[in-house]
Design a protein around this motif. Structure first.
Motif, PDB file in Angstrom:
ATOM      1  N   GLY A   1       0.790  -1.209  -0.060  1.00  0.00           N
ATOM      2  CA  GLY A   1       0.129  -0.075   0.024  1.00  0.00           C
ATOM      3  C   GLY A   1       0.898   1.247   0.040  1.00  0.00           C
ATOM      4  O   GLY A   1       0.494   2.205  -0.665  1.00  0.00           O
ATOM      5  N   CYS A   2       2.061   1.119   0.724  1.00  0.00           N
ATOM      6  CA  CYS A   2       2.736   2.448   0.889  1.00  0.00           C
ATOM      7  C   CYS A   2       3.627   2.506  -0.501  1.00  0.00           C
ATOM      8  O   CYS A   2       3.703   3.761  -0.990  1.00  0.00           O
ATOM      9  CB  CYS A   2       3.849   2.205   1.968  1.00  0.00           C
ATOM     10  N   VAL A   3       3.941   1.591  -1.089  1.00  0.00           N
ATOM     11  CA  VAL A   3       4.817   1.475  -2.404  1.00  0.00           C
ATOM     12  C   VAL A   3       3.625   2.186  -3.625  1.00  0.00           C
ATOM     13  O   VAL A   3       4.098   2.947  -4.398  1.00  0.00           O
ATOM     14  CB  VAL A   3       5.026   0.296  -2.884  1.00  0.00           C
ATOM     15  N   ALA A   4       2.468   1.629  -3.493  1.00  0.00           N
ATOM     16  CA  ALA A   4       1.400   2.232  -4.504  1.00  0.00           C
ATOM     17  C   ALA A   4       1.152   3.654  -4.274  1.00  0.00           C
ATOM     18  O   ALA A   4       1.033   4.377  -5.458  1.00  0.00           O
ATOM     19  CB  ALA A   4       0.170   1.360  -4.132  1.00  0.00           C
ATOM     20  N   ALA A   5       1.215   4.110  -3.011  1.00  0.00           N
ATOM     21  CA  ALA A   5       0.962   5.495  -2.583  1.00  0.00           C
ATOM     22  C   ALA A   5       2.193   6.354  -3.080  1.00  0.00           C
ATOM     23  O   ALA A   5       1.943   7.487  -3.250  1.00  0.00           O
ATOM     24  CB  ALA A   5       0.575   5.597  -1.381  1.00  0.00           C
ATOM     25  N   GLY A   6       3.311   5.917  -2.879  1.00  0.00           N
ATOM     26  CA  GLY A   6       4.440   6.525  -3.048  1.00  0.00           C
ATOM     27  C   GLY A   6       5.088   7.439  -1.830  1.00  0.00           C
ATOM     28  O   GLY A   6       5.838   8.040  -1.716  1.00  0.00           O
ATOM     29  N   HIS A   7       4.281   6.900  -0.481  1.00  0.00           N
ATOM     30  CA  HIS A   7       4.750   7.343   0.699  1.00  0.00           C
ATOM     31  C   HIS A   7       4.035   6.837   1.668  1.00  0.00           C
ATOM     32  O   HIS A   7       3.159   5.738   1.368  1.00  0.00           O
ATOM     33  CB  HIS A   7       4.066   8.835   0.684  1.00  0.00           C
TER      34      HIS A   7
ATOM     35  N   ASP B   1      34.943  21.547  14.990  1.00  0.00           N
ATOM     36  CA  ASP B   1      35.885  20.672  14.401  1.00  0.00           C
ATOM     37  C   ASP B   1      35.510  19.839  13.361  1.00  0.00           C
ATOM     38  O   ASP B   1      36.126  18.897  12.697  1.00  0.00           O
ATOM     39  CB  ASP B   1      36.851  19.809  15.120  1.00  0.00           C
ATOM     40  N   TRP B   2      33.937  20.101  12.831  1.00  0.00           N
ATOM     41  CA  TRP B   2      33.820  18.933  11.874  1.00  0.00           C
ATOM     42  C   TRP B   2      34.494  19.165  10.467  1.00  0.00           C
ATOM     43  O   TRP B   2      34.697  20.128  10.028  1.00  0.00           O
ATOM     44  CB  TRP B   2      32.226  19.506  11.622  1.00  0.00           C
ATOM     45  N   PRO B   3      34.818  17.805  10.155  1.00  0.00           N
ATOM     46  CA  PRO B   3      35.740  18.124   8.700  1.00  0.00           C
ATOM     47  C   PRO B   3      34.657  18.609   7.442  1.00  0.00           C
ATOM     48  O   PRO B   3      33.546  17.909   7.404  1.00  0.00           O
ATOM     49  CB  PRO B   3      36.385  16.637   8.468  1.00  0.00           C
ATOM     50  N   ALA B   4      35.357  19.328   6.654  1.00  0.00           N
ATOM     51  CA  ALA B   4      34.657  19.826   5.567  1.00  0.00           C
ATOM     52  C   ALA B   4      34.294  18.624   4.513  1.00  0.00           C
ATOM     53  O   ALA B   4      33.340  18.713   4.066  1.00  0.00           O
ATOM     54  CB  ALA B   4      35.314  20.914   4.967  1.00  0.00           C
ATOM     55  N   ALA B   5      35.094  17.423   4.354  1.00  0.00           N
ATOM     56  CA  ALA B   5      34.931  16.569   3.641  1.00  0.00           C
ATOM     57  C   ALA B   5      33.758  15.686   3.868  1.00  0.00           C
ATOM     58  O   ALA B   5      33.284  14.780   3.085  1.00  0.00           O
ATOM     59  CB  ALA B   5      36.087  15.583   3.847  1.00  0.00           C
ATOM     60  N   LEU B   6      32.886  15.640   5.214  1.00  0.00           N
ATOM     61  CA  LEU B   6      31.951  14.790   5.405  1.00  0.00           C
ATOM     62  C   LEU B   6      30.667  15.840   5.295  1.00  0.00           C
ATOM     63  O   LEU B   6      30.614  16.795   5.794  1.00  0.00           O
ATOM     64  CB  LEU B   6      32.092  14.536   7.213  1.00  0.00           C
ATOM     65  N   ARG B   7      29.784  15.211   4.684  1.00  0.00           N
ATOM     66  CA  ARG B   7      28.497  15.904   4.133  1.00  0.00           C
ATOM     67  C   ARG B   7      27.486  16.003   5.420  1.00  0.00           C
ATOM     68  O   ARG B   7      27.479  14.841   6.367  1.00  0.00           O
ATOM     69  CB  ARG B   7      27.849  14.744   3.071  1.00  0.00           C
ATOM     70  N   GLN B   8      26.743  16.884   5.549  1.00  0.00           N
ATOM     71  CA  GLN B   8      25.623  16.856   6.480  1.00  0.00           C
ATOM     72  C   GLN B   8      24.324  17.156   5.730  1.00  0.00           C
ATOM     73  O   GLN B   8      24.113  17.979   5.117  1.00  0.00           O
ATOM     74  CB  GLN B   8      25.644  18.340   7.227  1.00  0.00           C
ATOM     75  N   SER B   9      23.597  15.942   6.059  1.00  0.00           N
ATOM     76  CA  SER B   9      22.497  15.856   5.237  1.00  0.00           C
ATOM     77  C   SER B   9      21.153  16.907   5.478  1.00  0.00           C
ATOM     78  O   SER B   9      21.191  17.087   6.823  1.00  0.00           O
ATOM     79  CB  SER B   9      21.794  14.247   5.086  1.00  0.00           C
ATOM     80  N   GLY B  10      20.340  17.028   4.838  1.00  0.00           N
ATOM     81  CA  GLY B  10      19.148  18.029   5.340  1.00  0.00           C
ATOM     82  C   GLY B  10      17.903  17.126   5.493  1.00  0.00           C
ATOM     83  O   GLY B  10      17.669  15.970   5.838  1.00  0.00           O
ATOM     84  N   ALA B  11      16.818  17.979   5.318  1.00  0.00           N
ATOM     85  CA  ALA B  11      15.622  17.244   5.509  1.00  0.00           C
ATOM     86  C   ALA B  11      14.914  16.581   4.251  1.00  0.00           C
ATOM     87  O   ALA B  11      15.188  17.375   3.101  1.00  0.00           O
ATOM     88  CB  ALA B  11      14.564  18.406   5.969  1.00  0.00           C
ATOM     89  N   SER B  12      13.534  16.281   4.340  1.00  0.00           N
ATOM     90  CA  SER B  12      13.070  15.455   3.169  1.00  0.00           C
ATOM     91  C   SER B  12      11.512  15.394   3.623  1.00  0.00           C
ATOM     92  O   SER B  12      11.348  15.015   4.730  1.00  0.00           O
ATOM     93  CB  SER B  12      13.525  14.069   2.877  1.00  0.00           C
ATOM     94  N   ALA B  13      10.701  15.796   2.782  1.00  0.00           N
ATOM     95  CA  ALA B  13       9.085  15.825   3.154  1.00  0.00           C
ATOM     96  C   ALA B  13       8.723  14.257   3.020  1.00  0.00           C
ATOM     97  O   ALA B  13       7.622  13.931   3.545  1.00  0.00           O
ATOM     98  CB  ALA B  13       8.353  16.727   2.067  1.00  0.00           C
ATOM     99  N   LYS B  14       9.487  13.367   2.632  1.00  0.00           N
ATOM    100  CA  LYS B  14       9.074  11.950   2.573  1.00  0.00           C
ATOM    101  C   LYS B  14      10.250  11.292   3.430  1.00  0.00           C
ATOM    102  O   LYS B  14      11.385  11.476   3.079  1.00  0.00           O
ATOM    103  CB  LYS B  14       9.280  11.427   1.206  1.00  0.00           C
ATOM    104  N   GLY B  15       9.577   9.980   3.888  1.00  0.00           N
ATOM    105  CA  GLY B  15      10.516   9.223   4.729  1.00  0.00           C
ATOM    106  C   GLY B  15      10.699   7.936   3.821  1.00  0.00           C
ATOM    107  O   GLY B  15      10.527   7.893   2.882  1.00  0.00           O
ATOM    108  N   TYR B  16      11.304   6.839   4.495  1.00  0.00           N
ATOM    109  CA  TYR B  16      11.700   5.694   3.864  1.00  0.00           C
ATOM    110  C   TYR B  16      10.479   4.754   3.873  1.00  0.00           C
ATOM    111  O   TYR B  16      10.170   3.846   4.949  1.00  0.00           O
ATOM    112  CB  TYR B  16      12.896   5.060   4.722  1.00  0.00           C
ATOM    113  N   HIS B  17       9.313   5.147   3.063  1.00  0.00           N
ATOM    114  CA  HIS B  17       8.126   4.307   3.398  1.00  0.00           C
ATOM    115  C   HIS B  17       8.075   2.979   3.074  1.00  0.00           C
ATOM    116  O   HIS B  17       6.969   2.303   3.442  1.00  0.00           O
ATOM    117  CB  HIS B  17       7.133   5.195   2.355  1.00  0.00           C
ATOM    118  N   ARG B  18       9.102   2.497   2.069  1.00  0.00           N
ATOM    119  CA  ARG B  18       9.046   1.014   1.837  1.00  0.00           C
ATOM    120  C   ARG B  18       9.695   0.284   3.012  1.00  0.00           C
ATOM    121  O   ARG B  18       9.577  -0.926   2.920  1.00  0.00           O
ATOM    122  CB  ARG B  18       9.873   0.978   0.633  1.00  0.00           C
TER     123      ARG B  18
END
Length: 320
Positions: free
Chosen positions: A32-38, A110-127
């Motif tokens: 059901g989540c896959v069919a809805a896409g969320h 001291d966070w290293p510049a080479a390490l990415r910092q992820s942001g937000a997403s309106a969708k989660g890991y619905h699957r």
């Protein structure tokens, strides 16, 4: 934090033994989540599916020895403690909030510049909403207050992944200590007395070092603020400090008695207590095992004794 290793097959066996129909219901809910896409709370037939994971909460409570998967606090047993344990979705099911706020960033100058910092997403890991490999049980503080819908990663988010393995390239910062999908927490976090700290050196292995530091900050495994800087009346998670200090005191008392007591029966009793305190089912097992390693090595025995005395001083300052 300590790990609770078990295989996917063992987890499925536990689920089937508890509820033979659950996996089928989960498959339908996932479709059901896959069919809805969320993530959806009601399936195509109009049946409520939100909270289906609660039906198998007992499987994880037992595997985790009734402990919170993140802070190692002992909660109630499955028979009485289901209200205390939350089923934690490691990868959030409906949305992802930005964890790297200005406040968090200020804690990591001291966070290293080479390490990415992820942001937000309106969708989660619905699957993965109904995938038990995405589950653990935690205390309400770790789950609702701290984990919430945050999931910082160093790589590119894989929000449509059909399995946790399919999302592994995301390189999550938060350690997942349950099952067989992550490396052992003890290889990333150790304890210096009652303080959690990274195992890996920042220069030699920056990502694994920062996984530990993010996880420690994420769940406030140390004080919420450095000593002396907390706002008036703010204690942070002092219960974790006290629990570790009490465990170190009990462990050190036993180790000292094993070496100094002339009573053979008493020594054997103390050895049994050491085994219990360092077992994975005991609260703060990682802390106890870190202390035991210091005690066992001649080069670090003095450091262990200092931690013992520091734990005693801390407990006395707390009235006990």
């Amino acid at each position: 934090m300590t790990s609770y290793p078990f295989t996917h097959a063992e987890m499925l066996d536990g689920i089937r033994a508890l509820d033979a129909a659950w996996l089928g219901k989960a498959a339908d809910a996932t479709a059901g989540c896959v069919a809805a896409g969320h993530y959806v709370k009601v399936n195509a037939a109009g049946k409520e599916i939100d909270g289906l994971w609660g039906d198998i909460k007992e499987v994880f409570i037992k595997r985790q020895h009734s402990k919170c998967c993140y802070c190692e606090r002992l909660l109630e047993s499955p028979a009485f403690g289901k209200i205390e344990h939350d089923v934690e979705h490691y990868r959030p099911k409906s949305r992802v909030k930005n964890w790297f706020t200005a406040e968090v960033k200020s804690d990591f100058p001291d966070w290293p510049a080479a390490l990415r910092q992820s942001g937000a997403s309106a969708k989660g890991y619905h699957r993965l909403a109904f995938d038990p490999r995405n589950y653990a049980t935690s205390c309400k503080t770790c789950n609702s207050t701290l984990k919430s819908d945050y999931f910082p990663v160093a790589g590119t988010p894989k929000l449509t992944a059909a399995s946790p393995a399919g999302a592994r390239s995301e390189k999550p910062y938060v350690i997942f200590p349950v099952g067989d999908g992550d490396e052992r927490a003890e290889s990333l976090i150790q304890f210096d007395g009652i303080l959690a700290q990274p195992v890996q050196d920042a220069a030699a292995d920056p990502f694994r070092h920062w996984r530990a530091r993010v996880t420690i900050r994420f769940f406030r495994l140390n004080r919420a603020a450095p000593e002396g800087t907390a706002a008036p009346g703010e204690e942070g998670r002092e219960n974790l400090y006290r629990g570790r200090a009490e465990a170190i005191r009990a462990l050190a008392d036993c180790l000292d008695a094993i070496e100094t007591s002339s009573n053979a029966a008493a020594r054997e009793t103390r050895k049994a207590t050491v085994k219990r305190l360092t077992a994975v089912k005991s609260p703060h097992a990682n802390c106890c095992n870190s202390f035991l390693r210091l005690w066992a090595a001649p080069a670090t025995r003095a450091a262990a004794i200092q931690h013992w005395m520091a734990a005693e001083t801390y407990l006395q300052s707390e009235g006990g």
